[in-house]
Write a protein that holds these residues in place. Structure first.
Motif: not given
Length: 437
Positions: A215-225
């Protein structure tokens, strides 16, 4: 603040001890649920819990006795970061609690070969290989990989026995027991929370790598698998992203979460240089991490560009053109504060201006007394001194001169094919906190 009379007020040194220690003789009381496997409620007054300061394995970035997660996309040097950390710990050169005192590291890795990849990476990073331990689990039928939460208690025994300062997990996800659904928060916590307690009890820092999802997001915490529990249980998250706008293949490292300390830490920039390692069977080629200084761009900035739409990119490009014209009219450079005021007057947001600076290849330097930031058109951009280096281990390049168990820190300080890295004092401070950058 004055400590209560029954709480020791003297400073505490060292990483030891859990923050809350169970009483030697647990309080007794009526068993209101005799069929509950002997479980009882134990209540401890807050006055009996010893208060302690936070200690930092890497000053202000990686807390001792806690879990830290380092997420990022594939092929940007996450594993090389873990090798670099391990090397610094085993040489006593990492600013923080163990600076000046080399300590052992337990390295749990399942995706790469120790003989072909992990060992050479540690060697190239300058690790004392006698102090880095591969971890396996022996049982009646043979050997197995470290598994959480099953092996936490046995792992704590070995950490205490050797005085281990770092448990490196590459990746953290691979240590979770197969029966645990890592996409369900409640399930994943059954593995991570015992690991967090083990870290707290031993004072050992646990640093685990994680991948970004698609996914795409500016928040790294939301991108963690996986489940959000990865970032929720971790006390610190250090995100990594490649900065395609930099033009030199460099990556940026930013503090995305820091429950125990500052979040306004400067982002760091690094490049991957190639290294050749001599073996009994011929040369092996690996990558090696080299920090080049602080970065005006954060991982959030970089991820935000990826997540942005065409209008965002057009706005950045227009701002870049404005910035170049502004500087050209002033002889090619101007104070950063003056540029920010002019940009605001022109309707350009602060974040857009930062992105435009990179897009326009404008460099930021400090000059004068007192020193202030000056932005300057980079006339030599076409001749970038640092070529982009891919993540593959089949790289040719500088040959380090190894010591008895690997190259020394001094031998790694001046790479042949990369700009001189910023000295570690850039991010060094005292062992218990406080920036000296």
């Amino acid at each position: 603040m004055t400590a209560p009379a029954n709480v020791p007020a003297q400073p505490v040194t060292g990483p030891a001890s859990p923050q809350a220690t169970m009483p030697a003789d647990p309080p007794t009381g009526p068993d209101t649920n005799p069929d509950n496997d002997g479980r009882r409620i134990l209540l401890t007054p807050a006055s009996a819990i010893r208060m302690r300061p936070v200690h930092w394995t890497w000053t202000d970035r990686i807390p001792a006795g806690s879990i830290t997660v380092i997420p990022g996309r594939e092929g940007i040097g996450k594993s090389l970061t873990l090798a670099w950390l391990s090397a610094q710990i085993t040489r006593g050169t990492l600013p923080g609690l163990h600076y000046g005192t080399p300590r052992p590291v337990i390295y749990a890795a399942t995706e790469d070969s120790w003989a072909h990849t992990i060992g050479p990476r540690l060697y190239a990073a300058g690790a004392d290989l006698d102090m880095v331990y591969r971890v396996d689990v022996a049982y009646d039928a043979g050997f197995d990989a470290l598994t959480l939460p099953r092996d936490c208690a046995a792992l704590a025994v070995e950490i205490d026995r050797l005085g281990v300062a770092l448990l490196a997990a590459d990746p953290l996800l691979s240590l979770i027991a197969a029966g645990i659904d890592t996409h369900r928060d409640r399930d994943l916590r059954t593995a991570l929370e015992p690991l967090a307690r083990m870290a707290d009890q031993t004072g050992c820092a646990v640093v685990g790598l994680a991948h970004f999802n698609k996914s795409t997001s500016a928040d790294a915490l939301n991108l963690i698998t996986g489940s959000r529990a990865f970032s929720a249980v971790a006390r610190a998250v250090i995100a990594i992203a490649r900065d395609d706008e930099a033009g030199d293949g460099s990556c940026v490292m930013s503090q995305a979460k820091n429950n125990l300390g500052r979040l306004d830490l400067p982002s760091l920039r690094y490049v991957v240089e190639s290294a050749e390692i001599s073996t009994d069977e011929g040369p092996a080629y690996v990558g090696r991490l080299v920090f080049t200084g602080e970065s005006d761009r954060s991982v959030s900035d970089i991820l935000g560009e990826t997540a942005g739409d065409g209008d965002d990119r057009a706005e950045r490009d227009e701002a870049a053109a404005w910035l170049v014209n502004y500087l050209a009219e002033r002889g090619g450079e101007a104070p950063r504060d003056d540029i920010a005021k002019a940009a605001k007057a022109a309707g350009i947001a602060e974040r857009t201006l930062k992105r435009a600076r990179v897009r326009a290849h404008v460099v930021s330097e400090r000059s004068g007394f007192p020193a202030r930031a000056v932005w300057r058109i980079n006339t030599g951009h076409a001749a970038s001194p640092t070529p982009a280096v891919g993540p593959q281990s089949g790289q040719l390049g500088h040959v380090p001169s190894p010591g008895p168990t690997g190259p020394t820190a001094a031998q790694l300080a001046q790479p042949a094919h990369a700009p001189s890295p910023t000295p570690l004092t850039l991010i060094r401070s005292d062992a218990t906190g406080g920036s000296a950058a």
